[in-house]
Design a protein around this motif. Structure first.
Motif, PDB file in Angstrom:
ATOM      1  N   CYS A  46       0.836  -1.199   0.000  1.00 18.47           N
ATOM      2  CA  CYS A  46       0.000   0.000   0.000  1.00 18.47           C
ATOM      3  C   CYS A  46       0.873   1.252   0.000  1.00 18.47           C
ATOM      4  O   CYS A  46       1.930   1.283   0.642  1.00 18.47           O
ATOM      5  N   CYS A  47       0.408   2.295  -0.675  1.00 22.88           N
ATOM      6  CA  CYS A  47       1.144   3.556  -0.613  1.00 22.88           C
ATOM      7  C   CYS A  47       0.226   4.740  -0.861  1.00 22.88           C
ATOM      8  O   CYS A  47      -0.833   4.628  -1.474  1.00 22.88           O
ATOM      9  N   GLY A  48       0.659   5.874  -0.369  1.00 23.48           N
ATOM     10  CA  GLY A  48      -0.020   7.140  -0.557  1.00 23.48           C
ATOM     11  C   GLY A  48       0.961   8.246  -0.223  1.00 23.48           C
ATOM     12  O   GLY A  48       2.103   7.980   0.160  1.00 23.48           O
ATOM     13  N   GLU A  49       0.512   9.481  -0.368  1.00 23.22           N
ATOM     14  CA  GLU A  49       1.343  10.631  -0.001  1.00 23.22           C
ATOM     15  C   GLU A  49       0.541  11.544   0.898  1.00 23.22           C
ATOM     16  O   GLU A  49      -0.670  11.695   0.718  1.00 23.22           O
ATOM     17  N   GLY A  50       1.209  12.167   1.854  1.00 27.49           N
ATOM     18  CA  GLY A  50       0.520  13.069   2.773  1.00 27.49           C
ATOM     19  C   GLY A  50      -0.518  12.323   3.579  1.00 27.49           C
ATOM     20  O   GLY A  50      -0.252  11.249   4.126  1.00 27.49           O
ATOM     21  N   ALA A  51      -1.730  12.871   3.626  1.00 26.56           N
ATOM     22  CA  ALA A  51      -2.803  12.237   4.402  1.00 26.56           C
ATOM     23  C   ALA A  51      -3.142  10.858   3.870  1.00 26.56           C
ATOM     24  O   ALA A  51      -3.503   9.956   4.639  1.00 26.56           O
ATOM     25  N   VAL A 110      -0.398  -7.215  -5.191  1.00 24.74           N
ATOM     26  CA  VAL A 110      -1.291  -6.099  -5.511  1.00 24.74           C
ATOM     27  C   VAL A 110      -0.743  -4.829  -4.874  1.00 24.74           C
ATOM     28  O   VAL A 110      -0.380  -4.827  -3.691  1.00 24.74           O
ATOM     29  N   LEU A 111      -0.675  -3.759  -5.655  1.00 26.58           N
ATOM     30  CA  LEU A 111      -0.336  -2.436  -5.128  1.00 26.58           C
ATOM     31  C   LEU A 111      -1.633  -1.667  -4.941  1.00 26.58           C
ATOM     32  O   LEU A 111      -2.387  -1.480  -5.891  1.00 26.58           O
ATOM     33  N   VAL A 112      -1.909  -1.254  -3.709  1.00 29.05           N
ATOM     34  CA  VAL A 112      -3.044  -0.368  -3.432  1.00 29.05           C
ATOM     35  C   VAL A 112      -2.474   1.033  -3.316  1.00 29.05           C
ATOM     36  O   VAL A 112      -1.690   1.330  -2.410  1.00 29.05           O
ATOM     37  N   VAL A 113      -2.839   1.892  -4.257  1.00 30.65           N
ATOM     38  CA  VAL A 113      -2.312   3.260  -4.281  1.00 30.65           C
ATOM     39  C   VAL A 113      -3.464   4.226  -4.014  1.00 30.65           C
ATOM     40  O   VAL A 113      -4.525   4.112  -4.608  1.00 30.65           O
ATOM     41  N   ILE A 114      -3.233   5.154  -3.091  1.00 37.60           N
ATOM     42  CA  ILE A 114      -4.284   6.082  -2.672  1.00 37.60           C
ATOM     43  C   ILE A 114      -3.850   7.489  -3.057  1.00 37.60           C
ATOM     44  O   ILE A 114      -2.909   8.045  -2.490  1.00 37.60           O
ATOM     45  N   SER A 115      -4.534   8.050  -4.033  1.00 38.67           N
ATOM     46  CA  SER A 115      -4.129   9.329  -4.623  1.00 38.67           C
ATOM     47  C   SER A 115      -5.204  10.390  -4.408  1.00 38.67           C
ATOM     48  O   SER A 115      -6.373  10.158  -4.688  1.00 38.67           O
ATOM     49  N   MET A 116      -4.793  11.543  -3.943  1.00 37.22           N
ATOM     50  CA  MET A 116      -5.741  12.643  -3.738  1.00 37.22           C
ATOM     51  C   MET A 116      -5.926  13.497  -4.995  1.00 37.22           C
ATOM     52  O   MET A 116      -6.888  14.241  -5.107  1.00 37.22           O
ATOM     53  N   THR A 117      -4.986  13.399  -5.957  1.00 38.95           N
ATOM     54  CA  THR A 117      -5.083  14.241  -7.148  1.00 38.95           C
ATOM     55  C   THR A 117      -4.911  13.474  -8.458  1.00 38.95           C
ATOM     56  O   THR A 117      -5.337  13.944  -9.504  1.00 38.95           O
ATOM     57  N   GLY A 118      -4.234  12.338  -8.408  1.00 43.33           N
ATOM     58  CA  GLY A 118      -3.914  11.607  -9.630  1.00 43.33           C
ATOM     59  C   GLY A 118      -2.677  12.127 -10.312  1.00 43.33           C
ATOM     60  O   GLY A 118      -2.291  11.629 -11.372  1.00 43.33           O
ATOM     61  N   VAL A 127       3.299   3.259  -9.346  1.00 43.16           N
ATOM     62  CA  VAL A 127       2.399   2.475 -10.196  1.00 43.16           C
ATOM     63  C   VAL A 127       3.160   1.951 -11.408  1.00 43.16           C
ATOM     64  O   VAL A 127       3.022   0.771 -11.780  1.00 43.16           O
ATOM     65  N   GLU A 128       3.980   2.781 -12.025  1.00 44.13           N
ATOM     66  CA  GLU A 128       4.780   2.316 -13.168  1.00 44.13           C
ATOM     67  C   GLU A 128       5.671   1.144 -12.762  1.00 44.13           C
ATOM     68  O   GLU A 128       5.781   0.151 -13.490  1.00 44.13           O
ATOM     69  N   ALA A 129       6.296   1.243 -11.587  1.00 41.60           N
ATOM     70  CA  ALA A 129       7.150   0.155 -11.101  1.00 41.60           C
ATOM     71  C   ALA A 129       6.342  -1.106 -10.863  1.00 41.60           C
ATOM     72  O   ALA A 129       6.785  -2.217 -11.204  1.00 41.60           O
ATOM     73  N   ALA A 130       5.147  -0.970 -10.280  1.00 40.78           N
ATOM     74  CA  ALA A 130       4.295  -2.137 -10.030  1.00 40.78           C
ATOM     75  C   ALA A 130       3.919  -2.825 -11.340  1.00 40.78           C
ATOM     76  O   ALA A 130       3.929  -4.063 -11.426  1.00 40.78           O
ATOM     77  N   LEU A 131       3.590  -2.044 -12.333  1.00 40.39           N
ATOM     78  CA  LEU A 131       3.189  -2.623 -13.612  1.00 40.39           C
ATOM     79  C   LEU A 131       4.342  -3.359 -14.270  1.00 40.39           C
ATOM     80  O   LEU A 131       4.143  -4.408 -14.894  1.00 40.39           O
ATOM     81  N   THR A 132       5.574  -2.848 -14.134  1.00 43.39           N
ATOM     82  CA  THR A 132       6.733  -3.554 -14.703  1.00 43.39           C
ATOM     83  C   THR A 132       7.045  -4.831 -13.922  1.00 43.39           C
ATOM     84  O   THR A 132       7.704  -5.718 -14.445  1.00 43.39           O
ATOM     85  N   GLN A 133       6.566  -4.927 -12.687  1.00 39.13           N
ATOM     86  CA  GLN A 133       6.763  -6.131 -11.864  1.00 39.13           C
ATOM     87  C   GLN A 133       5.605  -7.118 -12.037  1.00 39.13           C
ATOM     88  O   GLN A 133       5.522  -8.102 -11.304  1.00 39.13           O
ATOM     89  N   ASP A 134       4.675  -6.828 -12.944  1.00 37.94           N
ATOM     90  CA  ASP A 134       3.481  -7.665 -13.167  1.00 37.94           C
ATOM     91  C   ASP A 134       2.604  -7.753 -11.927  1.00 37.94           C
ATOM     92  O   ASP A 134       2.018  -8.803 -11.627  1.00 37.94           O
ATOM     93  N   MET A 135       2.513  -6.639 -11.201  1.00 38.30           N
ATOM     94  CA  MET A 135       1.601  -6.543 -10.067  1.00 38.30           C
ATOM     95  C   MET A 135       0.294  -5.943 -10.549  1.00 38.30           C
ATOM     96  O   MET A 135       0.285  -5.104 -11.455  1.00 38.30           O
ATOM     97  N   ALA A 136      -0.813  -6.342  -9.943  1.00 40.17           N
ATOM     98  CA  ALA A 136      -2.093  -5.678 -10.212  1.00 40.17           C
ATOM     99  C   ALA A 136      -2.143  -4.415  -9.367  1.00 40.17           C
ATOM    100  O   ALA A 136      -1.492  -4.325  -8.320  1.00 40.17           O
ATOM    101  N   VAL A 137      -2.912  -3.433  -9.802  1.00 38.16           N
ATOM    102  CA  VAL A 137      -3.036  -2.165  -9.080  1.00 38.16           C
ATOM    103  C   VAL A 137      -4.493  -1.924  -8.734  1.00 38.16           C
ATOM    104  O   VAL A 137      -5.377  -2.090  -9.575  1.00 38.16           O
ATOM    105  N   VAL A 138      -4.730  -1.547  -7.479  1.00 32.96           N
ATOM    106  CA  VAL A 138      -6.031  -1.037  -7.055  1.00 32.96           C
ATOM    107  C   VAL A 138      -5.784   0.428  -6.706  1.00 32.96           C
ATOM    108  O   VAL A 138      -5.008   0.727  -5.794  1.00 32.96           O
TER     109      VAL A 138
END
Length: 195
Positions: A46-51, A110-118, A127-138
């Motif tokens: 899981c990852c996010g930035e700030g809050a 699975v990478l769960v990414v939480i973005s406030m702005t995109g 996300v780019e790194a996860a996709l190159t590792q063949d991980m799914a993204v939520v």
């Protein structure tokens, strides 16, 4: 002031209703993606930035410990959003989260990414790194999500909240993560369904 308080509750409720109507299928897809990952021996990163980094940490802790019912731990963790490297310029590098994904992530995770702005560069790189590792993204995103949303493919799930005020988005994200936890527990541990 009391009228404003009532207005805040109304705004929150309307956001939740709109999100529930728009995202029922993607929420189910997100839970199924994570369940399949866990059944196949993968982990949730899981990852996010700030809050949103706090939400990422909260979600991973709920999976690792428990949501509402006692159950076995699930392999999940949140990436470190702040660098403690000896070189001070490392804190500003957009690759900080991506390096962690490349070091720890594996195909089937699975990478769960939480973005406030995109548009947060470090999250985009993760996300780019996860996709190159063949991980799914939520990905939890907002209506105006740009570059991050554009990276997602058919194996990924986007939970795009129909809101723009950061406070309402944050409240909705928290609810979405709790809903996903409940669906995961219901699926993996149906005998413990005491909600």
């Amino acid at each position: 002031m009391q009228d404003h308080i009532k207005q805040l509750f109304t705004e929150n409720i309307q956001t939740m209703i709109a999100t529930g109507e728009a995202l029922a299928a993607p929420i189910e897809n997100a839970a199924v993606s994570i369940v399949n990952c866990l059944i196949n021996g993968g982990k949730v990163v899981c990852c996010g930035e700030g809050a949103s980094a706090a939400l990422a940490s909260h979600f991973s802790q709920l999976l690792l410990d428990q949501f509402e019912a006692e159950r076995p731990c699930l392999p999940a963790f949140a990436l470190v959003s702040q660098s403690s490297a000896l070189q001070p310029d490392n804190q500003a590098k957009p690759e900080h989260l991506a390096r962690q994904v490349r070091a720890i992530g594996q195909a089937g995770d699975v990478l769960v990414v939480i973005s406030m702005t995109g548009e947060e560069h470090r999250l985009i790189k993760a996300v780019e790194a996860a996709l190159t590792q063949d991980m799914a993204v939520v990905a939890l995103t907002v209506d105006s999500s740009g570059e991050l949303s554009g990276l997602l493919g058919p194996q990924d799930t986007e939970l795009r909240v129909p809101a723009h005020r950061p406070a309402r988005v944050f409240e909705c994200y928290s609810f979405l993560l709790h809903a996903i936890c409940e669906l995961i527990d219901m699926t993996l541990f149906p005998q413990q369904e005491d909600y």
